[in-house]
Design a protein around this motif. Structure first.
Motif, PDB file in Angstrom:
ATOM      1  N   GLU A 704      21.828  -4.073  38.341  1.00 45.44           N
ATOM      2  CA  GLU A 704      22.913  -3.131  38.637  1.00 45.44           C
ATOM      3  C   GLU A 704      24.260  -3.803  38.429  1.00 45.44           C
ATOM      4  O   GLU A 704      24.392  -5.008  38.630  1.00 45.44           O
ATOM      5  CB  GLU A 704      22.778  -2.635  40.086  1.00 45.44           C
ATOM      6  CG  GLU A 704      21.513  -1.815  40.339  1.00 45.44           C
ATOM      7  CD  GLU A 704      21.483  -0.513  39.569  1.00 45.44           C
ATOM      8  OE1 GLU A 704      22.585  -0.035  39.198  1.00 45.44           O
ATOM      9  OE2 GLU A 704      20.393   0.012  39.317  1.00 45.44           O
ATOM     10  N   PRO A 705      25.251  -3.020  37.969  1.00 46.83           N
ATOM     11  CA  PRO A 705      25.269  -1.556  37.821  1.00 46.83           C
ATOM     12  C   PRO A 705      24.795  -1.063  36.463  1.00 46.83           C
ATOM     13  O   PRO A 705      24.956   0.115  36.151  1.00 46.83           O
ATOM     14  CB  PRO A 705      26.743  -1.221  38.024  1.00 46.83           C
ATOM     15  CG  PRO A 705      27.450  -2.377  37.415  1.00 46.83           C
ATOM     16  CD  PRO A 705      26.613  -3.589  37.736  1.00 46.83           C
ATOM     17  N   TRP A 706      24.246  -1.955  35.638  1.00 44.73           N
ATOM     18  CA  TRP A 706      23.782  -1.510  34.324  1.00 44.73           C
ATOM     19  C   TRP A 706      22.519  -0.680  34.490  1.00 44.73           C
ATOM     20  O   TRP A 706      21.575  -1.073  35.173  1.00 44.73           O
ATOM     21  CB  TRP A 706      23.551  -2.716  33.408  1.00 44.73           C
ATOM     22  CG  TRP A 706      24.837  -3.470  33.187  1.00 44.73           C
ATOM     23  CD1 TRP A 706      25.236  -4.618  33.764  1.00 44.73           C
ATOM     24  CD2 TRP A 706      25.910  -3.042  32.359  1.00 44.73           C
ATOM     25  NE1 TRP A 706      26.493  -4.963  33.361  1.00 44.73           N
ATOM     26  CE2 TRP A 706      26.946  -4.004  32.477  1.00 44.73           C
ATOM     27  CE3 TRP A 706      26.116  -1.960  31.503  1.00 44.73           C
ATOM     28  CZ2 TRP A 706      28.138  -3.913  31.808  1.00 44.73           C
ATOM     29  CZ3 TRP A 706      27.315  -1.870  30.829  1.00 44.73           C
ATOM     30  CH2 TRP A 706      28.312  -2.833  30.974  1.00 44.73           C
ATOM     31  N   PRO A 749      28.497   2.258  33.647  1.00 43.05           N
ATOM     32  CA  PRO A 749      29.123   2.128  34.988  1.00 43.05           C
ATOM     33  C   PRO A 749      30.651   2.230  34.925  1.00 43.05           C
ATOM     34  O   PRO A 749      31.375   1.260  35.125  1.00 43.05           O
ATOM     35  CB  PRO A 749      28.656   0.747  35.452  1.00 43.05           C
ATOM     36  CG  PRO A 749      28.421  -0.017  34.196  1.00 43.05           C
ATOM     37  CD  PRO A 749      27.933   0.971  33.188  1.00 43.05           C
ATOM     38  N   TRP A 750      31.091   3.462  34.634  1.00 44.52           N
ATOM     39  CA  TRP A 750      32.541   3.665  34.524  1.00 44.52           C
ATOM     40  C   TRP A 750      33.234   3.501  35.870  1.00 44.52           C
ATOM     41  O   TRP A 750      34.361   2.970  35.940  1.00 44.52           O
ATOM     42  CB  TRP A 750      32.814   5.071  33.970  1.00 44.52           C
ATOM     43  CG  TRP A 750      32.234   5.303  32.609  1.00 44.52           C
ATOM     44  CD1 TRP A 750      31.134   6.021  32.302  1.00 44.52           C
ATOM     45  CD2 TRP A 750      32.728   4.779  31.384  1.00 44.52           C
ATOM     46  NE1 TRP A 750      30.879   5.999  30.961  1.00 44.52           N
ATOM     47  CE2 TRP A 750      31.869   5.237  30.358  1.00 44.52           C
ATOM     48  CE3 TRP A 750      33.807   3.964  31.029  1.00 44.52           C
ATOM     49  CZ2 TRP A 750      32.056   4.922  29.026  1.00 44.52           C
ATOM     50  CZ3 TRP A 750      34.007   3.661  29.690  1.00 44.52           C
ATOM     51  CH2 TRP A 750      33.139   4.120  28.696  1.00 44.52           C
ATOM     52  N   ALA A 751      32.584   3.912  36.933  1.00 47.24           N
ATOM     53  CA  ALA A 751      33.234   3.906  38.243  1.00 47.24           C
ATOM     54  C   ALA A 751      33.610   2.502  38.684  1.00 47.24           C
ATOM     55  O   ALA A 751      34.631   2.294  39.348  1.00 47.24           O
ATOM     56  CB  ALA A 751      32.325   4.559  39.288  1.00 47.24           C
ATOM     57  N   THR A 752      32.826   1.510  38.337  1.00 47.11           N
ATOM     58  CA  THR A 752      33.098   0.131  38.765  1.00 47.11           C
ATOM     59  C   THR A 752      33.961  -0.639  37.767  1.00 47.11           C
ATOM     60  O   THR A 752      34.359  -1.776  38.033  1.00 47.11           O
ATOM     61  CB  THR A 752      31.771  -0.628  38.956  1.00 47.11           C
ATOM     62  OG1 THR A 752      31.097  -0.713  37.699  1.00 47.11           O
ATOM     63  CG2 THR A 752      30.885   0.087  39.972  1.00 47.11           C
ATOM     64  N   GLY A 753      34.184  -0.022  36.614  1.00 47.87           N
ATOM     65  CA  GLY A 753      34.969  -0.718  35.587  1.00 47.87           C
ATOM     66  C   GLY A 753      34.132  -1.621  34.705  1.00 47.87           C
ATOM     67  O   GLY A 753      34.635  -2.161  33.717  1.00 47.87           O
ATOM     68  N   GLU A 754      32.851  -1.781  35.025  1.00 46.48           N
ATOM     69  CA  GLU A 754      31.992  -2.658  34.240  1.00 46.48           C
ATOM     70  C   GLU A 754      31.731  -2.110  32.844  1.00 46.48           C
ATOM     71  O   GLU A 754      31.402  -2.860  31.922  1.00 46.48           O
ATOM     72  CB  GLU A 754      30.655  -2.878  34.956  1.00 46.48           C
ATOM     73  CG  GLU A 754      30.712  -3.846  36.114  1.00 46.48           C
ATOM     74  CD  GLU A 754      30.985  -5.262  35.643  1.00 46.48           C
ATOM     75  OE1 GLU A 754      30.118  -5.833  34.959  1.00 46.48           O
ATOM     76  OE2 GLU A 754      32.076  -5.771  35.937  1.00 46.48           O
ATOM     77  N   ARG A 757      33.143  -3.773  29.824  1.00 46.78           N
ATOM     78  CA  ARG A 757      32.651  -5.090  29.422  1.00 46.78           C
ATOM     79  C   ARG A 757      31.392  -5.005  28.555  1.00 46.78           C
ATOM     80  O   ARG A 757      30.775  -6.014  28.265  1.00 46.78           O
ATOM     81  CB  ARG A 757      32.344  -5.926  30.668  1.00 46.78           C
ATOM     82  CG  ARG A 757      33.543  -6.184  31.562  1.00 46.78           C
ATOM     83  CD  ARG A 757      33.163  -7.150  32.665  1.00 46.78           C
ATOM     84  NE  ARG A 757      32.774  -8.450  32.124  1.00 46.78           N
ATOM     85  CZ  ARG A 757      32.021  -9.337  32.771  1.00 46.78           C
ATOM     86  NH1 ARG A 757      31.528  -9.020  33.962  1.00 46.78           N
ATOM     87  NH2 ARG A 757      31.736 -10.508  32.222  1.00 46.78           N
TER      88      ARG A 757
END
Length: 868
Positions: A704-706, A749-754, A757
């Protein structure tokens, strides 16, 4: 009551019965505990002397009873009608009386007992009916459950009810569980740690002769027995007649096999004057009585089913021929099919059968199997409660007050699945309410003395076709007619009416009994002689229509519609087929009364059925009628099908297209299609497939969060990533327009900003020293970079992804793009592996650079301008 002294022969017979030695111990056990288990080998007198002594009709010492002996009323329960009648006749003979005096019997359809009867022999089914009507068994002092080791369901149920009676109503009621084997520990525990009393038999030696077939025979399959085995059994009977003295008792699994072996034996002339007799549950009572009465000097060959295992001694028998087969009930609860199946006889049954040869003198048993097969036989027959249809048992338990059958004292608990299926039948027929409690209708059904399905057909059918005709049809269904009557129920009904055979006689007696019972439970007066219909209009239906209606009422889930010549689909969902010669093959609808389904067959075989129409099918199986919207994924059309459908169970009656199906049902159908056909239904370009592989790699390595993008996970989260695309789709074509890659990006995982990356952690391409951007393949266990060797000159360290955690697996290619080497450690390769690759390839590719020190050379995508 005036007692009649028995003649000397009868007195001597009473005195010589071996069980007499165990009677004092049995009396003490009953006085101290009120219950006992009596183990006595066959032929010891447990069925005849013990009840007479317990009743005070015979003394427990030499001779008969004394005038001062107290008289107690005793009920003896036998598992079979033939045994009940025979036991009563034998006890009456021992007293020098006729049956119906101090000793009588009651079986289904026949009663010979009166006010003077002290010992009454009944079947366990009759005992159950009596317990339901009069739980206290008023006036009865002792109940003997004979042959309890056979584990018949009625016997197990009666024992449980009697234990309830002792515990709650009549603690003084005495119980004896009589067994012909020494395996009595379970019964002793069931009866409250009751004492076990053993009687020693006067056994004569029985020689075992192993007589297996010379050629292999096929094992039994369903009801089928290999004809080669029956031919062998007939040959062994002939051999036994030649080699031994005395009568021959031959055990076969069923009536059909008995008839075939009788035909092979050819009668008295072919057997040197020996008489061939057939004994089974369907044989006329006169024939059964004649066999048990003994011969008149002519040798006899008695062909019998297992009814002869535990009934009274067959006089004159010195030889037993055992085919090694038996019939046991089996039920397919999912399809509503119950039938007998042929199995290998147990070792316990084989011992019982062999013992018949040594009742009166030394004898022999010819076993039609190899000695090496003996250890592979089951130790005991299966307890009927574990394999049979439990509908009648469930109704008995409900009427007794135990709706869940959970507090009954049983040796084996009923299987939950079988009991659940039984309760479903009782609920559907109105015998019990939703809580499992018996309705007034259910109590009437229980009093009719037939299976609840047949009771339902009798009650409801009588209103439509009249009590007499309903009773006649149900009598046909309660005992399947002979095969020669054919598979058409209405035609079999006409044959039974005309027939002067043994089946016809039994059928008429049972029909009269059923009609009388029906009128008792419904409070109706008997019909005048010759009248066939008791309800206005009841006689309007033809015999064919009446037979079909009653059969459909009994087995509504077996109502079937044609789906091809001779092929049908029952509303239960099971296919059914008629025989090639059946006159029913053109019927559009059938009420299937008798069917069996071989283990390997896709469809059931119809043994007995009747023609019906759709209206009758709807009326009989109305509980299975349903109409509604059906939106599903069709495997045949590979698309969504939306219809309004009327169904009778699994049979589709009518359908019409739905123009505006429920969106939620459409969505579910599309998901069903994705499960069935896979994600190939979407539009997957190369970029979309690569993105899924990159996400799978990151989920595997970083978690997570992937997101998990496996098939199962994507289906579970289809609403998240397909979202509006799935909501807008109505058919397969709509799915095929969905760009899977674009939809997959919704899971990042757009919400976490990941999500930003993604290209950093799992880059789609990697720039190498030559300046080329090479695609990374994430489809395997480790990311793979496949690149020409010359493009990596000067790169000392292996590239890494996933934030430096995972090295890529470098596939070094030749100038022609073929694999030259594989490494996850470039520095080691340049140092140790490159030299051998260079030596192998430089001659083949002279226009490409092959520097001695690749770590300091310049990477290139081009060839040399001149030869080195």
């Amino acid at each position: 009551m005036t007692r009649t002294d028995a003649p000397a022969a009868r007195t001597d017979a009473l005195h010589r019965l071996p069980v007499r030695a165990a009677l004092p111990a049995l009396a003490r056990a009953l006085d101290d505990h009120g219950a006992a288990v009596l183990c006595a080998p066959p032929g010891t007198g447990k069925t005849t002397l013990v009840p007479l002594v317990l009743a005070g009709l015979a003394a427990d010492g030499p001779g008969t009873s004394s005038p001062s002996a107290p008289v107690r009323r005793v009920v003896v329960a036998e598992p079979r009608r033939i045994a009940a009648r025979a036991a009563a006749r034998r006890m009456a003979w021992l007293l020098g009386e006729e049956v119906g005096g101090r000793v009588g019997f009651t079986v289904r359809g026949e009663r010979r007992a009166g006010p003077a009867t002290v010992v009454e022999v009944v079947t366990t089914g009759v005992l159950l009916q009596r317990l339901q009507r009069d739980p206290e068994l008023a006036g009865v002092d002792t109940v003997v459950l004979d042959e309890c080791h056979e584990r018949h369901l009625d016997a197990d149920t009666a024992a449980a009810f009697l234990l309830d009676v002792r515990a709650a109503l009549r603690p003084e009621l005495r119980l004896v569980a009589a067994s012909a084997t020494t395996d009595a520990a379970g019964w002793a525990r069931l009866l409250g740690d009751a004492p076990v009393v053993e009687a020693q038999g006067v056994s004569h030696p029985v020689e075992v002769v192993w007589a297996p077939p010379r050629r292999p025979v096929r094992p039994p399959h369903g009801m089928r027995v290999d004809p080669a085995l029956l031919e062998h059994v007939a040959a062994v009977v002939r051999r036994a007649l030649d080699e031994r003295e005395g009568d021959v008792l031959c055990f076969l699994p069923g009536v059909g096999e008995i008839g075939r072996v009788a035909g092979l034996l050819g009668g008295a002339g072919a057997l040197g004057g020996a008489e061939v007799l057939q004994v089974h549950g369907r044989a006329p009572a006169a024939v059964q009585d004649a066999v048990l009465a003994g011969g008149s000097g002519t040798r006899r060959v008695v062909l019998a089913t297992s009814v002869a295992e535990s009934s009274l001694t067959v006089p004159g028998v010195r030889v037993v021929v055992d085919a090694g087969l038996a019939r046991e009930p089996r039920t397919d609860h999912a399809r509503g099919l119950s039938a007998l199946t042929t199995v290998r006889a147990s070792r316990a049954s084989a011992r019982q059968r062999a013992g018949r040869a040594g009742r009166e003198a030394p004898g022999a048993v010819y076993r039609c199997w190899a000695e090496a097969d003996e250890t592979r036989l089951p130790a005991f027959p299966a307890a009927e409660i574990t394999v049979a249809d439990l509908t009648a048992f469930a109704l008995q338990a409900a009427c007794w007050g135990d709706t869940a059958a959970s507090s009954l004292a049983l040796l084996d608990a009923p299987p939950a699945g079988a009991l659940g299926a039984a309760r479903a039948v009782l609920t559907a027929t109105g015998a019990v309410d939703t809580g499992g409690r018996p309705t007034d209708r259910g109590r009437r059904m229980a009093r009719l003395g037939v299976h609840p399905r047949l009771a339902r057909a009798l009650l409801d059918g009588a209103r439509e076709v009249g009590a007499r005709r309903a009773a006649e049809i149900v009598a046909l269904l309660s005992e399947e007619p002979p095969r020669e009557y054919g598979d058409d129920l209405a035609a079999a009904w006409r044959s039974a009416r005309r027939g002067g055979d043994a089946y016809g006689a039994r059928w008429r007696a049972e029909a009269r009994r059923l009609e009388g019972s029906l009128r008792v439970v419904t409070g109706e007066a008997a019909a005048p002689a010759g009248r066939t219909g008791d309800t206005p209009g009841a006689g309007a239906l033809t015999d064919d229509a009446a037979a079909g209606l009653v059969a459909a009422l009994a087995f509504p889930e077996r109502v079937a519609r044609a789906r091809g010549e001779g092929a049908y689909l029952m509303v239960s969902g099971t296919g059914a087929e008629l025989g090639d010669a059946s006159r029913l093959r053109s019927a559009p609808w059938l009420a299937v009364a008798v069917a069996d389904r071989p283990v390997t067959a896709a469809s059931a075989r119809v043994r007995l059925g009747a023609v019906i129409d759709e209206d009758t099918a709807r009326a009989a199986a109305g509980a299975l009628l349903a109409e509604g919207e059906e939106v599903r994924w069709s495997a045949e059309r590979r698309d969504v099908v939306a219809r309004r459908v009327a169904r009778l169970g699994a049979v589709e009656l009518a359908s019409s297209p739905l123009s505006t199906p429920d969106p939620g049902l459409v969505r579910a159908a599309l998901l069903e299609g994705l499960r069935a056909e896979g994600w190939g239904l979407l539009r997957w370009g190369a970029d979309a497939a690569a993105l899924r592989q990159r996400l799978a790699f990151l989920h595997r390595e970083l978690g997570e969060p992937w997101p998990d993008v496996s098939d199962a996970a994507l289906l579970e989260r289809a609403g998240d990533w397909l979202g509006a695309e799935l909501d807008r789709a109505r058919r397969r074509a709509d799915l095929e327009r969905v760009d899977a890659g674009t939809a997959l990006r919704g899971l990042l995982p757009w919400a976490t900003g990941e999500a930003a990356r993604l290209d950093e952690l799992a880059p789609e391409r990697l720039e190498v020293p030559s300046g080329s951007r090479i695609r990374i393949d994430y489809g395997g266990e480790q990311p793979v970079l496949a690149v020409k060797l010359q493009e990596l000159f000067g790169l000392e360290e292996t590239p890494r992804v996933a934030g430096g955690r995972v090295p890529v697996l470098v596939h070094l290619l030749s100038p022609a793009g073929r694999p030259a080497a594989v490494t996850a450690d470039l520095a080691s390769f340049w140092k140790d592996g490159y030299r051998s690759v260079r030596a192998e390839l430089r001659g083949r590719y002279p226009r490409h650079p092959w520097p001695e020190d690749p770590s300091t050379a310049t990477a290139t995508r081009r060839t040399n301008t001149r030869r080195p």
